[in-house]
Design an enzyme around this catalytic site. Structure first.
Site, mmCIF file in Angstrom:
data_model
loop_
_atom_site.group_PDB
_atom_site.id
_atom_site.type_symbol
_atom_site.label_atom_id
_atom_site.label_comp_id
_atom_site.label_asym_id
_atom_site.label_seq_id
_atom_site.Cartn_x
_atom_site.Cartn_y
_atom_site.Cartn_z
ATOM 1 N N THR A 1 9.757 -4.552 -6.553
ATOM 2 C CA THR A 1 8.994 -5.233 -7.602
ATOM 3 C C THR A 1 8.413 -4.197 -8.550
ATOM 4 O OG1 THR A 1 7.161 -6.770 -8.070
ATOM 5 C CG2 THR A 1 6.878 -5.278 -6.207
ATOM 6 N N HIS B 1 4.036 -3.906 10.149
ATOM 7 C CA HIS B 1 3.833 -2.900 11.188
ATOM 8 C C HIS B 1 4.310 -3.382 12.571
ATOM 9 C CE1 HIS B 1 2.569 0.821 12.653
ATOM 10 N NE2 HIS B 1 1.280 0.825 12.332
#
Length: 407
Positions: A318, A370
């Protein structure tokens, strides 16, 4: 014969759409394949073409949610096309007719009557104003002869010592199905992933030099510009090959990894953010990436993008820099596990070879899940992207710029 037009399926997982806008009016004569409506799904905005020519009868209102396969309009195919019909709607035609100009005698302006009640609050209004700590002299009454009504008191806002007399209007509009779905996915990404963001900075000088030297020749030969997106896409593909966990997703209790790179690119469209996908980016040249980016961006901005073109990416890029963003923490595009955020390029002082020099610097950010990507892999991935962008000739072009750019 009356034809029932039903909502076609825009994609395998879509069960309903929303009528965003009717492009014709009830009773209009429509031609076959003429766009009669725009419909929103939770992934894209699509045009609905007329299946046959005839007089149309609308069976759904703008804003209605209709199931796939449901009838939204009828077309009387036996109806003849009105003579002199140019395709304009009856409303437009009516406006086009010339009407005699009516001249009315001017009326004397009303003079607001000032009485003892002017500016005086009603008992209910006075109680509300006292509770708000507002002086009645600062409120304009809308009641008879300027009397302050209860409604005036409810709407009154404390001036905070800075009366401006400006407009304080509000407006309310329904969110499109696409915007509602985007909102749901963004909240889900924040709530359902262990999202972290790591940052780095990139010296864009080498890419500036390459573009300065080759961009005109590149555009003349290939018909597309040599932009930053091809360098970033190639750098991301290289980093994904070095750190395959970043090109993976969680599927229940399993880790799903890919041996291909389908790169989603975030594009701002008329209906909101859209994320079309560059398929098998690992097989594309610089020219191929730039051509595909241009094609997808145009289709997204013109509302022609399809659901299939926005489905199945493995990693997202992006670019908030086009709007002037210096730094941000992009949100993961689920079910993907990571997203790279590009930002604006600003000349900054940096240390290079023991000297302070001015260089075009971009801050980059990698948000990652994560649960599946460790800190070592996320930081290593972003460093690999940085290294490729700062040494593009060596790491992205195999030491042969002209061959890589197909010049």
């Amino acid at each position: 014969m009356v034809l029932e037009m039903k909502v076609p399926s825009p994609g395998e997982s879509i069960t309903e759409v929303e009528i965003a806008e009717w492009l014709v009016q009830d009773g209009d004569y429509v031609e076959k394949d003429q766009a009669i409506a725009e419909v929103d799904s939770d992934k894209a905005t699509l045009e609905l073409p007329a299946e046959e020519s005839g007089i149309i009868t609308l069976k759904a209102e703008e804003g209605d949610a209709v199931a796939v396969g449901e009838v939204v309009c009828l077309i009387d195919t036996s109806a003849a096309k009105p003579e002199g019909d140019s395709g304009a709607s009856p409303a437009v035609k009516q406006e086009a007719k010339e009407e005699p100009v009516k001249v009315e005698a001017s009326k004397p302006a009303e003079v607001k009557k000032e009485t003892y009640a002017s500016g005086t609050p009603s008992p209910a209004a006075k109680k509300i104003l006292d509770e708000k700590g507002i002086e009645s002299a600062t409120v304009s009454g809308s009641g008879r002869d300027g009397r302050i009504t209860k409604e005036d008191a409810v709407k009154a806002v404390p001036s905070m010592g800075s009366p401006t007399g400006g407009s304080r209007g509000e407006s309310r509009s329904k969110l499109s199905m696409l915007r509602r779905k985007v909102a749901e996915r963004l909240v889900a990404a924040k709530n359902e992933t262990a999202m972290l963001t790591t940052f780095n900075e990139v010296d864009m000088s080498p890419i500036f030099e390459l573009r300065k030297q080759y961009k005109e020749t590149f555009k003349e030969k290939h018909g597309v510009s040599l932009g930053f997106m091809s360098f970033f896409t190639k750098a991301v593909v290289r980093a994904l090959e070095l750190y395959p966990a970043v090109n993976s997703m969680i599927d229940g209790k399993e880790m799903l990894s890919y041996d291909f790179c389908d790169i989603s690119i975030a594009v701002s469209g008329p209906k909101g953010l859209m994320v079309p996908v560059i398929r098998n980016a690992e097989n594309l040249t610089f020219r191929g990436v730039e051509a595909e980016v241009k094609r997808l961006a145009i289709r997204a901005r013109e509302g022609e993008i399809t659901v299939d073109e926005m489905t199945g990416g493995t990693f997202t890029i992006t670019n908030g820099g086009v709007f002037g963003s210096m730094l941000s923490t992009p949100i993961i595009n689920p079910p993907q596990s990571a997203i790279l955020g590009m930002h604006n390029i600003v000349e900054r002082p940096i240390a290079k070879d023991g000297q302070v020099v001015i260089a075009p610097i971009m801050f980059v950010a990698l948000s990652y899940d994560h649960r599946i990507i460790d800190g070592k892999e996320s930081v290593g991935f972003l460093v690999a992207v940085k290294e490729a962008l700062e040494s593009p000739e060596e790491l992205l072009m195999d030491g042969n710029v002209k061959k890589a750019l197909e010049l």
